[in-house]
Design a protein around this motif. Structure first.
Motif, PDB file in Angstrom:
ATOM      1  N   HIS A  31      70.467  59.406   8.496  1.00 31.10           N
ATOM      2  CA  HIS A  31      70.306  59.801   7.104  1.00 31.10           C
ATOM      3  C   HIS A  31      71.191  61.032   6.884  1.00 31.10           C
ATOM      4  O   HIS A  31      71.751  61.571   7.835  1.00 31.10           O
ATOM      5  CB  HIS A  31      68.848  60.159   6.796  1.00 31.10           C
ATOM      6  CG  HIS A  31      67.877  59.046   7.076  1.00 31.10           C
ATOM      7  ND1 HIS A  31      67.554  58.082   6.146  1.00 31.10           N
ATOM      8  CD2 HIS A  31      67.166  58.753   8.181  1.00 31.10           C
ATOM      9  CE1 HIS A  31      66.681  57.242   6.672  1.00 31.10           C
ATOM     10  NE2 HIS A  31      66.425  57.616   7.914  1.00 31.10           N
ATOM     11  N   CYS A  59      69.361  61.533  -0.187  1.00 24.21           N
ATOM     12  CA  CYS A  59      69.891  61.049   1.079  1.00 24.21           C
ATOM     13  C   CYS A  59      71.310  60.581   0.791  1.00 24.21           C
ATOM     14  O   CYS A  59      71.529  59.794  -0.122  1.00 24.21           O
ATOM     15  CB  CYS A  59      69.052  59.901   1.631  1.00 24.21           C
ATOM     16  SG  CYS A  59      69.736  59.228   3.155  1.00 24.21           S
ATOM     17  N   GLU A  84      73.465  59.133   3.024  1.00 19.87           N
ATOM     18  CA  GLU A  84      74.003  58.194   4.016  1.00 19.87           C
ATOM     19  C   GLU A  84      73.244  56.888   3.825  1.00 19.87           C
ATOM     20  O   GLU A  84      72.005  56.890   3.904  1.00 19.87           O
ATOM     21  CB  GLU A  84      73.768  58.744   5.429  1.00 19.87           C
ATOM     22  CG  GLU A  84      74.335  57.904   6.543  1.00 19.87           C
ATOM     23  CD  GLU A  84      75.854  57.907   6.526  1.00 19.87           C
ATOM     24  OE1 GLU A  84      76.450  58.988   6.538  1.00 19.87           O
ATOM     25  OE2 GLU A  84      76.429  56.802   6.482  1.00 19.87           O
ATOM     26  N   HIS A 107      67.410  53.062   0.316  1.00 23.97           N
ATOM     27  CA  HIS A 107      68.198  54.297   0.410  1.00 23.97           C
ATOM     28  C   HIS A 107      68.207  55.052  -0.920  1.00 23.97           C
ATOM     29  O   HIS A 107      68.051  56.271  -0.961  1.00 23.97           O
ATOM     30  CB  HIS A 107      69.620  53.944   0.851  1.00 23.97           C
ATOM     31  CG  HIS A 107      70.664  54.958   0.509  1.00 23.97           C
ATOM     32  ND1 HIS A 107      70.762  56.159   1.161  1.00 23.97           N
ATOM     33  CD2 HIS A 107      71.635  54.952  -0.431  1.00 23.97           C
ATOM     34  CE1 HIS A 107      71.772  56.851   0.628  1.00 23.97           C
ATOM     35  NE2 HIS A 107      72.303  56.144  -0.341  1.00 23.97           N
ATOM     36  N   MET A 116      65.331  57.319  -1.595  1.00 21.34           N
ATOM     37  CA  MET A 116      65.039  58.359  -0.617  1.00 21.34           C
ATOM     38  C   MET A 116      65.474  59.715  -1.170  1.00 21.34           C
ATOM     39  O   MET A 116      66.531  60.230  -0.840  1.00 21.34           O
ATOM     40  CB  MET A 116      65.759  58.066   0.703  1.00 21.34           C
ATOM     41  CG  MET A 116      65.315  58.979   1.814  1.00 21.34           C
ATOM     42  SD  MET A 116      65.916  58.399   3.386  1.00 21.34           S
ATOM     43  CE  MET A 116      65.475  59.796   4.408  1.00 21.34           C
TER      44      MET A 116
END
Ligand code: CUA
Length: 330
Positions: A160, A195, A197, A203, A206
């Motif tokens: 991450h 996040c 990455e 994702h 996040m």
């Protein structure tokens, strides 16, 4: 401080500027932000200057030396030592200037002050977690203003990247090792954490928030947040619901009866559950406790063993509260 503070100031007149934000960049909310931005503007202005110069000269020459009646073709100029030195030495000086500013900002970022307040960061699919010096875990980052804060970060699963644009800090969070990042936020406020990455299906969900408190308020917040049972007006089930939502259970386990990454939990308490090993088990307190601390030991039929263990991350009393909450889901 480098001598380029003028550059960001020049851009602040733009109508999009808001709370220190410019057309190009978000507000500067940490002590490192002006250093990073100074470097950005230096590179931007150098590039813009040479772009204008080169395109301008190109257009000028196209017009001046165009083919036309009475104008003979000129022979191409041969070697010029002066020109060659110029286009070697000027870029060299520019690169040295850029390196020097970058190096100073980089060293500032790499060396956390010795008196930094330390917070541990854990990342897993798809949630951030912050553990404070007294052991309190929280899904959001809370820090005192005007004090350096050092984050020591690791991941439970995949790569991450911890990113707070307003602070200009971004650092990979890696499974199996620790990475660090530090910042000092001087003014109270709240900021978005992302996040940065790509880490799987959710994702994009996040994210979290970073709250910068007045120094005295931070201690008060920590004391209150450290004990989810401190609010005596809440029932055990209500505290359980808060924990269930805060700890990210709700991301995979629907409480509205829908199938998600994990089984939904409506009416599960007291029901018979078919496990992937063929066994059928009654979902009582022991089953739910076991599912929280060792999820892989009893995977529900039709689901993958994806859930992380909460052993040591949730206290028994907190699991009890979650069980009380699950009893209320019909
Ligand atoms: Cu974690 Cu993307």
């Amino acid at each position: 401080m480098n001598g380029f503070a003028l550059a960001p100031a020049l851009l602040n007149w733009l109508p999009l500027a808001d709370r220190g934000a410019t057309f190009w960049l978000p507000q500067q909310a940490s002590s490192v932000a002006p250093k990073i931005d100074g470097l950005f503007y230096v590179i931007l202005y150098i590039s813009a200057f040479f772009f204008a110069l080169i395109v301008g000269v190109l257009v000028l020459f196209l017009v001046l030396y165009r083919a036309r009646p009475g104008h003979k073709e000129q022979p191409s100029p041969s070697h010029s030592t002066v020109l060659e030195l110029l286009w070697s030495v000027i870029p060299l000086i520019l690169v040295i200037v850029i390196f020097w500013i970058s190096f100073k900002a980089y060293m500032y970022l790499r060396e956390p002050p010795g008196d930094a307040y330390q917070i541990k960061v854990d990342a897993h699919k798809w949630q951030w977690g912050f553990t404070y010096p007294n052991g309190h875990w929280d899904p959001e980052l809370h820090v005192p203003a005007a004090q350096p804060v050092l984050l020591t970060m690791t991941s439970d699963d995949v790569l991450h990247s911890f990113f707070i644009p307003d602070f200009r800090v971004k650092q990979d969070v890696v499974p199996g090792r620790y990475t660090r990042v530090w910042f000092r936020a001087d003014n109270p406020g709240d900021h978005q954490i992302y996040c940065a990455e790509y880490c799987g299906k959710d994702h994009s969900k996040m994210w979290s928030r970073a709250y910068v408190h007045e120094p005295g308020d931070f201690e008060k917040w920590l004391e209150k947040a450290s004990d989810p049972f401190s609010d005596k007006t809440k029932t055990m089930a209500q505290v359980g619901e808060t924990i269930f939502n805060q700890r990210g259970c709700v991301q995979c386990h629907s409480t509205k009866g829908e199938k998600n990454t994990g089984p939904h939990l409506n009416g599960v308490f007291g029901s018979s559950v078919q496990l992937s090993n063929g066994q059928t088990i009654v979902a009582d307190e022991n089953y739910i406790h076991q599912s929280v601390v060792d999820p892989a030991s009893q995977v529900v039929s039709g689901f993958q063993p994806l859930m992380p263990s909460f052993q040591g991350r949730l206290k028994d009393k907190e699991i009890d509260a979650i069980i009380e909450y699950l009893k209320t889901l019909k």
